[in-house]
Design a protein around this motif. Structure first.
Motif, PDB file in Angstrom:
ATOM      1  N   LYS A  34       0.829  -1.207   0.000  1.00  0.00           N
ATOM      2  CA  LYS A  34       0.000   0.000   0.000  1.00  0.00           C
ATOM      3  C   LYS A  34       0.864   1.259   0.000  1.00  0.00           C
ATOM      4  O   LYS A  34       0.511   2.252  -0.615  1.00  0.00           O
ATOM      5  CB  LYS A  34      -0.944   0.001   1.209  1.00  0.00           C
ATOM      6  CG  LYS A  34      -2.056  -0.982   1.050  1.00  0.00           C
ATOM      7  CD  LYS A  34      -3.165  -0.952   2.066  1.00  0.00           C
ATOM      8  CE  LYS A  34      -2.972  -0.297   3.362  1.00  0.00           C
ATOM      9  NZ  LYS A  34      -4.050  -0.494   4.335  1.00  0.00           N
ATOM     10  N   LYS A  45      -7.140  -1.491  -5.274  1.00  0.00           N
ATOM     11  CA  LYS A  45      -7.786  -2.372  -4.305  1.00  0.00           C
ATOM     12  C   LYS A  45      -6.788  -3.441  -3.889  1.00  0.00           C
ATOM     13  O   LYS A  45      -6.083  -4.003  -4.721  1.00  0.00           O
ATOM     14  CB  LYS A  45      -9.023  -3.035  -4.915  1.00  0.00           C
ATOM     15  CG  LYS A  45     -10.142  -2.081  -5.231  1.00  0.00           C
ATOM     16  CD  LYS A  45     -11.332  -2.834  -5.788  1.00  0.00           C
ATOM     17  CE  LYS A  45     -12.442  -1.868  -6.149  1.00  0.00           C
ATOM     18  NZ  LYS A  45     -13.596  -2.561  -6.724  1.00  0.00           N
ATOM     19  N   GLY A  47      -6.306  -6.798  -0.924  1.00  0.00           N
ATOM     20  CA  GLY A  47      -6.937  -7.612   0.099  1.00  0.00           C
ATOM     21  C   GLY A  47      -6.642  -9.083  -0.074  1.00  0.00           C
ATOM     22  O   GLY A  47      -6.062  -9.510  -1.062  1.00  0.00           O
ATOM     23  N   ASN A  62      -6.408  -3.194 -10.257  1.00  0.00           N
ATOM     24  CA  ASN A  62      -6.677  -1.886 -10.841  1.00  0.00           C
ATOM     25  C   ASN A  62      -7.774  -2.096 -11.874  1.00  0.00           C
ATOM     26  O   ASN A  62      -7.525  -2.645 -12.954  1.00  0.00           O
ATOM     27  CB  ASN A  62      -5.433  -1.292 -11.490  1.00  0.00           C
ATOM     28  CG  ASN A  62      -5.683   0.088 -12.076  1.00  0.00           C
ATOM     29  OD1 ASN A  62      -6.696   0.327 -12.717  1.00  0.00           O
ATOM     30  ND2 ASN A  62      -4.756   0.988 -11.863  1.00  0.00           N
ATOM     31  N   GLU A  63      -8.973  -1.680 -11.524  1.00  0.00           N
ATOM     32  CA  GLU A  63     -10.135  -1.923 -12.385  1.00  0.00           C
ATOM     33  C   GLU A  63     -10.071  -1.132 -13.686  1.00  0.00           C
ATOM     34  O   GLU A  63     -10.436  -1.636 -14.741  1.00  0.00           O
ATOM     35  CB  GLU A  63     -11.411  -1.575 -11.615  1.00  0.00           C
ATOM     36  CG  GLU A  63     -12.638  -2.202 -12.183  1.00  0.00           C
ATOM     37  CD  GLU A  63     -13.811  -2.124 -11.228  1.00  0.00           C
ATOM     38  OE1 GLU A  63     -14.845  -2.675 -11.572  1.00  0.00           O
ATOM     39  OE2 GLU A  63     -13.690  -1.508 -10.147  1.00  0.00           O
TER      40      GLU A  63
END
Length: 108
Positions: A34, A45, A47, A62-63
């Motif tokens: 992060k 994102k 997780g 990374n959308e």
């Protein structure tokens, strides 16, 4: 404290120490990713992912760029055979990941 009691405490700590350090190491890598990105894209994102008995230590996504990275964090020295086994297991987990998330592997 007696020597026997101290020895029992040391044995209990040694028994679970690597397991404990494994989860601490995973958290360290999570925070490090992060703070300072080591991936060839900027993930937005982060997780863990799990389903039943399948778990991936870290998924970075990374959308917008449609890029994703899957990381396994291991707190131990590994032989090449261990690394190959872990990669194979990760590949198997990815099949579950794509089935459960409904992401299209070809679109990423």
């Amino acid at each position: 404290m007696t020597k026997k009691a101290l020895a029992l405490i040391v044995m209990a700590i040694k028994k679970d120490f690597n397991f404990y350090l494994g989860s601490v190491f995973e958290e360290f890598i999570f925070e490090l990713m992060k703070e300072k990105n080591f991936l060839p894209f900027e993930p937005f994102k982060f997780g863990k992912w799990w389903w039943k008995d399948k778990e991936i230590d870290l998924v970075a996504f990374n959308e917008q760029e449609k890029k994703i990275a899957f990381l396994e964090c291991k707190w131990q020295d590994l032989k090449l055979s261990d690394v190959k086994r872990i990669i194979k297991e990760l590949e198997e987990k990815l099949e579950y990941f794509y089935q459960r998330t409904k992401l299209n592997r070809k679109e990423l």
